[in-house]
Design a protein around this motif. Structure first.
Motif, PDB file in Angstrom:
ATOM      1  N   ALA A 197       0.820  -1.205   0.000  1.00  0.00           N
ATOM      2  CA  ALA A 197       0.000   0.000   0.000  1.00  0.00           C
ATOM      3  C   ALA A 197       0.859   1.263   0.000  1.00  0.00           C
ATOM      4  O   ALA A 197       0.742   2.106  -0.882  1.00  0.00           O
ATOM      5  N   ALA A 198       1.717   1.368   1.022  1.00  0.00           N
ATOM      6  CA  ALA A 198       2.522   2.588   1.110  1.00  0.00           C
ATOM      7  C   ALA A 198       3.980   2.296   0.763  1.00  0.00           C
ATOM      8  O   ALA A 198       4.767   1.916   1.628  1.00  0.00           O
ATOM      9  N   ARG A 199       4.273   2.439  -0.512  1.00  0.00           N
ATOM     10  CA  ARG A 199       5.656   2.234  -0.924  1.00  0.00           C
ATOM     11  C   ARG A 199       6.460   3.485  -0.610  1.00  0.00           C
ATOM     12  O   ARG A 199       5.920   4.597  -0.644  1.00  0.00           O
ATOM     13  N   PRO A 200       7.712   3.333  -0.294  1.00  0.00           N
ATOM     14  CA  PRO A 200       8.514   4.509   0.079  1.00  0.00           C
ATOM     15  C   PRO A 200       8.579   5.544  -1.052  1.00  0.00           C
ATOM     16  O   PRO A 200       8.871   6.700  -0.785  1.00  0.00           O
ATOM     17  N   GLU A 201       8.279   5.128  -2.306  1.00  0.00           N
ATOM     18  CA  GLU A 201       8.364   6.071  -3.417  1.00  0.00           C
ATOM     19  C   GLU A 201       9.726   6.746  -3.471  1.00  0.00           C
ATOM     20  O   GLU A 201       9.833   7.967  -3.444  1.00  0.00           O
ATOM     21  N   SER A 202      10.721   5.905  -3.513  1.00  0.00           N
ATOM     22  CA  SER A 202      12.077   6.444  -3.565  1.00  0.00           C
ATOM     23  C   SER A 202      12.263   7.268  -4.841  1.00  0.00           C
ATOM     24  O   SER A 202      11.485   7.146  -5.789  1.00  0.00           O
ATOM     25  N   PHE A 203      13.295   8.050  -4.833  1.00  0.00           N
ATOM     26  CA  PHE A 203      13.557   8.909  -5.978  1.00  0.00           C
ATOM     27  C   PHE A 203      13.845   8.082  -7.223  1.00  0.00           C
ATOM     28  O   PHE A 203      13.290   8.317  -8.308  1.00  0.00           O
ATOM     29  N   THR A 204      14.698   7.098  -7.039  1.00  0.00           N
ATOM     30  CA  THR A 204      15.053   6.232  -8.174  1.00  0.00           C
ATOM     31  C   THR A 204      13.792   5.662  -8.808  1.00  0.00           C
ATOM     32  O   THR A 204      13.601   5.697 -10.017  1.00  0.00           O
ATOM     33  N   ARG A 205      12.945   5.138  -7.915  1.00  0.00           N
ATOM     34  CA  ARG A 205      11.706   4.525  -8.374  1.00  0.00           C
ATOM     35  C   ARG A 205      10.878   5.486  -9.219  1.00  0.00           C
ATOM     36  O   ARG A 205      10.480   5.170 -10.346  1.00  0.00           O
ATOM     37  N   THR A 206      10.642   6.667  -8.678  1.00  0.00           N
ATOM     38  CA  THR A 206       9.825   7.658  -9.379  1.00  0.00           C
ATOM     39  C   THR A 206      10.464   8.060 -10.703  1.00  0.00           C
ATOM     40  O   THR A 206       9.784   8.178 -11.728  1.00  0.00           O
ATOM     41  N   ALA A 207      11.759   8.257 -10.671  1.00  0.00           N
ATOM     42  CA  ALA A 207      12.461   8.686 -11.879  1.00  0.00           C
ATOM     43  C   ALA A 207      12.343   7.625 -12.974  1.00  0.00           C
ATOM     44  O   ALA A 207      12.076   7.929 -14.132  1.00  0.00           O
ATOM     45  N   ARG A 208      12.547   6.371 -12.558  1.00  0.00           N
ATOM     46  CA  ARG A 208      12.478   5.287 -13.535  1.00  0.00           C
ATOM     47  C   ARG A 208      11.085   5.213 -14.165  1.00  0.00           C
ATOM     48  O   ARG A 208      10.934   5.075 -15.374  1.00  0.00           O
ATOM     49  N   ALA A 240      15.735  -3.997 -19.278  1.00  0.00           N
ATOM     50  CA  ALA A 240      15.131  -5.264 -19.682  1.00  0.00           C
ATOM     51  C   ALA A 240      13.616  -5.149 -19.693  1.00  0.00           C
ATOM     52  O   ALA A 240      13.033  -4.364 -18.945  1.00  0.00           O
ATOM     53  N   MET A 241      13.015  -5.941 -20.561  1.00  0.00           N
ATOM     54  CA  MET A 241      11.566  -5.945 -20.673  1.00  0.00           C
ATOM     55  C   MET A 241      10.911  -6.217 -19.326  1.00  0.00           C
ATOM     56  O   MET A 241       9.919  -5.578 -18.955  1.00  0.00           O
ATOM     57  N   SER A 242      11.481  -7.148 -18.583  1.00  0.00           N
ATOM     58  CA  SER A 242      10.848  -7.502 -17.318  1.00  0.00           C
ATOM     59  C   SER A 242      10.957  -6.372 -16.290  1.00  0.00           C
ATOM     60  O   SER A 242      10.186  -6.325 -15.337  1.00  0.00           O
ATOM     61  N   ALA A 243      11.896  -5.455 -16.497  1.00  0.00           N
ATOM     62  CA  ALA A 243      12.022  -4.334 -15.573  1.00  0.00           C
ATOM     63  C   ALA A 243      10.804  -3.410 -15.689  1.00  0.00           C
ATOM     64  O   ALA A 243      10.351  -2.825 -14.712  1.00  0.00           O
ATOM     65  N   VAL A 244      10.281  -3.295 -16.892  1.00  0.00           N
ATOM     66  CA  VAL A 244       9.080  -2.472 -17.077  1.00  0.00           C
ATOM     67  C   VAL A 244       7.928  -3.064 -16.280  1.00  0.00           C
ATOM     68  O   VAL A 244       7.212  -2.355 -15.570  1.00  0.00           O
ATOM     69  N   LEU A 245       7.783  -4.371 -16.397  1.00  0.00           N
ATOM     70  CA  LEU A 245       6.692  -5.015 -15.660  1.00  0.00           C
ATOM     71  C   LEU A 245       6.951  -5.002 -14.162  1.00  0.00           C
ATOM     72  O   LEU A 245       6.012  -5.010 -13.360  1.00  0.00           O
ATOM     73  N   TYR A 246       8.215  -5.005 -13.784  1.00  0.00           N
ATOM     74  CA  TYR A 246       8.527  -4.898 -12.366  1.00  0.00           C
ATOM     75  C   TYR A 246       7.994  -3.588 -11.820  1.00  0.00           C
ATOM     76  O   TYR A 246       7.458  -3.525 -10.719  1.00  0.00           O
ATOM     77  N   HIS A 247       8.102  -2.529 -12.621  1.00  0.00           N
ATOM     78  CA  HIS A 247       7.684  -1.216 -12.144  1.00  0.00           C
ATOM     79  C   HIS A 247       6.184  -0.989 -12.240  1.00  0.00           C
ATOM     80  O   HIS A 247       5.613  -0.229 -11.467  1.00  0.00           O
ATOM     81  N   PHE A 248       5.548  -1.625 -13.211  1.00  0.00           N
ATOM     82  CA  PHE A 248       4.123  -1.334 -13.419  1.00  0.00           C
ATOM     83  C   PHE A 248       3.212  -2.536 -13.224  1.00  0.00           C
ATOM     84  O   PHE A 248       1.989  -2.369 -13.212  1.00  0.00           O
ATOM     85  N   GLY A 249       3.771  -3.707 -13.096  1.00  0.00           N
ATOM     86  CA  GLY A 249       2.942  -4.859 -12.802  1.00  0.00           C
ATOM     87  C   GLY A 249       2.280  -5.474 -14.013  1.00  0.00           C
ATOM     88  O   GLY A 249       2.271  -6.675 -14.188  1.00  0.00           O
ATOM     89  N   SER A 250       1.701  -4.620 -14.874  1.00  0.00           N
ATOM     90  CA  SER A 250       1.076  -5.123 -16.095  1.00  0.00           C
ATOM     91  C   SER A 250       1.031  -4.005 -17.120  1.00  0.00           C
ATOM     92  O   SER A 250       1.259  -2.837 -16.797  1.00  0.00           O
ATOM     93  N   LYS A 251       0.716  -4.379 -18.345  1.00  0.00           N
ATOM     94  CA  LYS A 251       0.659  -3.367 -19.386  1.00  0.00           C
ATOM     95  C   LYS A 251      -0.510  -2.414 -19.139  1.00  0.00           C
ATOM     96  O   LYS A 251      -0.414  -1.218 -19.415  1.00  0.00           O
TER      97      LYS A 251
END
Lengths: 208, 208, 208, 208
Positions: free
Chosen positions: B4-15, B47-58
């Motif tokens: 629910a509450a992800r730290p929303e790190s800078f790296t994460r948001t930037a990516r 990598a393709m899977s990195a996109v899904l790592y960040h968004f879960g699904s298309k």
DNA sequence: GATGAATGAGTGTTCATTCAT
DNA sequence: CATGAATGAACACTCATTCAT
């Protein structure tokens, strides 16, 4: 033996029309990208390969679909505009008949919209050029209200205004009803048409 | 707890922002149906899977894209409208700023158009409801010129006309420029905007 | 009764020959795997199903093609060898006429090569056994230079050497020109033939 | 963390090698045109899409196969030829090692033959150019006996004869054993090799 | 004697998604 | 935080073959 209309032609034409019809339905329901040949064939009740037998490729099928839809629109709008003699009459007829077509062809409309924006042909052609024989393209040009507006200005029927911009605005205003119709099937499109007749009738100013 | 509450790190948001940006570019170039996760990942350089790592699904990625585009439009149009105090001023500002946004965001526009008409989410949601938090939806309502027109009529600034139809026609006329811009990058959209200001300024009648 | 002994009408025979000829051309141009019945029928100018009407299946068509090509080769090589009376003469004639056939039948050659290595019949038969009636197989045996070499040794015309290996080497050397011809249409195959006559003339040693 | 050989590379390389190996087997058994990616994947025991994940397309897979087969042949013939110092020695080594390779690589041989004559790449490239890096092509040139023959003539080791024709005949004679081996697995290819050494040893004349 | 329509199996390829690492 | 490997479903398309006419 060589009469103009060969009997074989009938079966062929009927099947092609049937496929095109089903394809339009499927595209309208699931969107062009998800409208696979298999789904279309399923709806017709034939094998997927039968569709390709008749059209050769999906691109060709899209050609036929687009042509079919443009022709059905032309069949309604062009006679309505031609029936009027004054520019003002033609303008009103253009608005009313176009919106009338939209009202009665919801499914075809959704399909055309989805196809136009999703389709990416194998060769470099644009969507607008698909399935458009010269003869068809020529007729389609008559759907542009710009000609009507300019004729009205030349004849002194209309006042002064930037004709090109007015034509674009008019087309945009007319087409905007599509979105409305699709979202709310009960929307009073005819009333909107009458409002547009009034609004643009004033905007082109003129006789009165 | 950690979902629910992800730290929303800078790296994460930037990516995430980086991926959304590249996705918009790719969609604009090849169209939504051809814009695969792999192509988007290739453009980012991950990598393709990195996109899904960040968004879960298309679907979620599309959510983020649509939200991003709506927000960028809001950031331009809302302040422009708010800066005006009269209804007439707000109307002009609406037309000019919207068309201004279209002129300066061609790529985003192509992408949004393609996505809106092609995308069919896994669940039953409509495109318009994607990625729209309540807060965003509320703000988007302010982009509807209907409110401006009605306020103008209530204030006696504008004359009498069917406000709802006028709003639809106005939106249609404004949006019509998108098609023009996309087809002809050199089109004078600003001039068209001024013409619209004139045309609709007259149509709403009033103060003059 | 009607299947076993068909009247073999003229039309029938002519059509079959025409189809075989076109099939050879098509195979030579696009390779056996890409040479579909439809493409062959298109070249003949008849319907795809007409080809199957005449041959029953693609395997049968291949039979007919292979037989046709073997017969055309036999028609050139056998008389040339038979015209000589000495083993040395027959050997030279074998080399010259075989290479002569290769030179003048490039298209058939490409087709045969492609077919032989690509074709996998429905039943378990080998390619070499296709379309070979007993009568044809018997004649083909005369194309093996081994018989000539052994006759020459028995007659004391040739010296001592391992006849079987020499025959294989000779066939290999003769056939090698095919590859050369196919890659370089301007290659001097006749000159190569004369060189082979010289080389193998010495190798079999003998009279002089 | 950045040693020369990354561990990931091993898995990748091993899988690719495994797929290439199975592909060669399948091609040898059913012929190139019938060797579908699905059949190859089935033999490896993985999903069809895994093959495409590793090679991208069937064309690329063919590239890898051809390269693999050429390399395995080079690994045997080149060292054998290089180990000899005289032209006569090199000639004998060429014949013996090539036929030795043919004897021990029947499966690869069938596969290469079928692939070479059936494969039609998507782009315009020839089969001979597939998967051939410059380095590989350079090494392959050393398999041409023409160089050996010419060197022998220049050195006075060999007598006079048309070197180019002799080279073609030699290659043809050597390659002819392939057909023999494939048809009759029990054929004494080694004996044939010795016979060829004798036959061509005499044909190039020379020292003795 | 020949055809057009139709089919089902099979082709190579793309894709979003999962998972162990 | 991110990856490479792998998968199964779906896709457009080709093909030899069948059959009623």
């Amino acid at each position: 033996m060589s009469t103009a209309a060969r009997p074989e032609s009938f079966t062929r034409t009927a099947r092609r029309a049937q496929i095109v019809g089903c394809a339009i339905e499927v595209i309208a329901e699931v969107g062009y990208p998800q409208a696979s040949i298999r789904k279309i064939a399923d709806r017709v009740g034939i094998a997927m390969s039968a569709v390709l037998y008749h059209f050769g490729s999906k691109d060709n099928l899209v050609d036929a679909i687009v042509e079919h839809m443009y022709r059905s629109m032309l069949a309604i709008v062009v006679p309505a505009v031609d029936a009027e003699s004054t520019a003002a009459g033609k303008l009103d007829a253009y608005i009313r008949s176009t919106i009338g077509y939209f009202r009665t062809h919801r499914v075809a409309l959704v399909a055309l919209t989805s196809t136009a924006t999703s389709f990416q042909p194998g060769d470099g052609r644009r969507v607008e050029e698909l399935g458009l024989s010269d003869e068809l393209a020529e007729q389609l040009a008559r759907l542009d209200p710009l000609a009507i507006l300019q004729a009205g200005q030349r004849a002194g029927e209309f006042g002064e205004f930037p004709a090109e911009s007015m034509a674009i605005a008019l087309r945009g205003a007319v087409n905007a009803v599509v979105e409305k119709i699709l979202r709310d099937p009960g929307y009073d499109a005819r009333g909107y048409g009458e409002d547009l007749v009034e609004i643009f009738g004033r905007a082109v100013g003129g006789s009165r």
